[in-house]
Design a protein around this motif. Structure first.
Motif, PDB file in Angstrom:
ATOM      1  N   CYS A  89       0.851  -1.136  -0.046  1.00  0.00           N
ATOM      2  CA  CYS A  89       0.003  -0.069  -0.183  1.00  0.00           C
ATOM      3  C   CYS A  89       0.794   1.149   0.109  1.00  0.00           C
ATOM      4  CB  CYS A  89      -0.987  -0.010   1.226  1.00  0.00           C
ATOM      5  SG  CYS A  89       0.031   0.294   2.761  1.00  0.00           S
ATOM      6  N   CYS A 103      -9.579   4.646   0.907  1.00  0.00           N
ATOM      7  CA  CYS A 103      -8.489   3.473   0.437  1.00  0.00           C
ATOM      8  C   CYS A 103      -9.171   2.914  -0.938  1.00  0.00           C
ATOM      9  CB  CYS A 103      -8.408   2.541   1.444  1.00  0.00           C
ATOM     10  SG  CYS A 103      -7.631   1.013   0.810  1.00  0.00           S
ATOM     11  N   MET A 111      -4.153   0.930  -2.449  1.00  0.00           N
ATOM     12  CA  MET A 111      -3.496  -0.469  -2.036  1.00  0.00           C
ATOM     13  C   MET A 111      -3.715  -1.029  -3.396  1.00  0.00           C
ATOM     14  SD  MET A 111      -4.390  -2.963   1.060  1.00  0.00           S
ATOM     15  CE  MET A 111      -5.970  -2.794   1.027  1.00  0.00           C
ATOM     16  N   PHE A 139      -3.161  -4.197   6.116  1.00  0.00           N
ATOM     17  CA  PHE A 139      -3.271  -2.716   6.023  1.00  0.00           C
ATOM     18  C   PHE A 139      -3.472  -2.138   7.352  1.00  0.00           C
ATOM     19  CE2 PHE A 139      -6.086   0.762   4.397  1.00  0.00           C
ATOM     20  CZ  PHE A 139      -5.108   1.672   4.201  1.00  0.00           C
TER      21      PHE A 139
END
Ligand code: NAD
Length: 348
Positions: free
Chosen positions: A27, A43, A83, A99
């Motif tokens: 990421c 994200c 990501m 993550f």
């Protein structure tokens, strides 16, 4: 890759790279600015052929979040995660747990949320390992109605400044894209007595707006040619470009889509044609305002009250633009820079 040159170009900030060997998680967490508070921003979970593209996406989007949060008066800076979606088979929950552990290590500087390629279920997985997440199932829910409410208020501000009217009743709004936000915007506008024209690549969505709000359905290629008072782009980015701007028949452009100006010069073009453009990140902040409230204890009533203030922001931008002969997108940027300067001096 010329990393530091890229950071300089995007006026950064810090970038954190995370890797977890067991799950295959890679990421990029871009934190643009934390002068007004911890950064917030979604994200993305998408495949990228080129890591440079992933980094540039993260930098560009994180900077946009700083501007959106600052103008909305939120105690937050801007951040974004990209990501990288693995090309091989992967365990989705394991990736998101990795993550989440990485986020915990960032010392509370950044809160993530859903974005393209992620959903509430992923945020729930994150919530299992970190508090650095908003937009979970038990939280603020679908942001679109709040985004639409803010856009309606922004349109009302534009109409007050540009047309000298304090109601939308009898005005004609052309809406490009009636998906999540566009649909709720049509509902808001219909309730105020505005008439609607809509276009969507999905005919079922356009027909729903016709059925529920009496909207006229126009072919997607024709929405910019509709004689109207307000054009509301609520579909994709870059809607305002060299080929669409000369066709616009309304005096106001105010909609929910992100990155509406294909390039900044298109903001100058709208200004010189006398079209009032509501800067996208100023008018579409309702969803962010709503989700950010999770951090102080979610309350839908409070989210509504705060979102209504989009009116004041857009009105201030439109009036400053008129009095200083400056394009609205530039006025919005200047307002943010003022707020960030203030945040920095208060923090020091
Ligand atoms: P969505 O995908 O639900 O809706 C977009 C709609 O546009 C879809 O119905 C799609 O069929 C239609 N569309 C795509 N291309 C089109 C075209 N060329 N002409 C006409 N219609 C077209 O997305 P959304 O959540 O409603 O978001 C709309 C825009 O607002 C996006 O740019 C998004 O980034 C921005 N935005 C959304 C929110 C939110 O709360 N969802 C918040 C801030 C900004």
């Amino acid at each position: 890759m010329d990393l530091f040159h890229l950071l300089e170009q995007h006026d950064f900030g810090a970038v954190h790279l995370g890797r977890d060997a067991a799950s295959g998680m890679h990421c990029i967490v871009a934190i643009h600015d934390t002068r007004l508070g911890p950064a917030i921003g979604g994200c993305r979970f998408l495949p990228y052929d080129d890591e440079r593209d992933a980094l540039v996406d993260a930098l560009r989007l994180a900077r946009g979040m700083t501007y959106k949060a600052a103008l909305a008066g939120l105690p937050h800076g801007g951040g974004k995660t990209v990501m990288l979606r693995p090309k091989k088979l992967f365990d989705r929950a394991a990736l998101f747990r990795a993550f989440g552990r990485f986020l915990e290590g960032l010392g509370g500087r950044y809160f993530t949320a859903e974005d393209s390629g992620t959903g509430v279920e992923d945020m729930e997985v994150l919530r299992g390992v970190t508090r650095q997440v908003v937009g979970t199932g038990g939280g603020s829910g679908d942001p679109s109605p709040f985004t639409a409410l803010g856009v309606r208020r922004g349109i009302e501000a534009c109409v007050a400044v540009k047309l000298g009217r304090d109601t939308l009743a009898g005005l004609h709004v052309a809406v490009q894209g009636v998906g999540h936000v566009g649909y709720h915007l049509c509902k808001e506008l219909h309730a105020t007595g505005a008439t609607l024209s809509v276009a969507d690549v999905d005919p079922l969505k356009a027909e729903r707006a016709q059925r529920e709000f009496g909207a006229a359905v126009v072919p997607i290629a024709d929405i910019f040619d509709v004689p109207c008072d307000v054009l509301a782009p609520c579909a994709l980015g870059s809607a305002l470009n060299d080929s669409t701007i000369p066709r616009i028949r309304g005096a106001i452009v105010a909609g929910a889509a992100n990155n509406q100006l294909a390039e900044q010069r298109h903001g100058d073009d709208l200004h010189s044609r006398g079209i009032l453009y509501a800067p996208d990140y100023a008018i579409n902040a309702g969803g962010l305002i709503n989700v950010a409230l999770e951090l102080e204890g979610y309350d839908a009533g409070k989210a509504r009250v705060k979102t209504l203030r989009v009116y004041d922001t857009i009105r201030e931008i439109a009036e400053r633009s008129q009095s200083t002969f400056t394009p609205t997108y530039r006025v919005a940027d200047l307002l943010v820079e003022e707020k960030l300067g203030r945040g920095a001096s208060e923090a020091s």
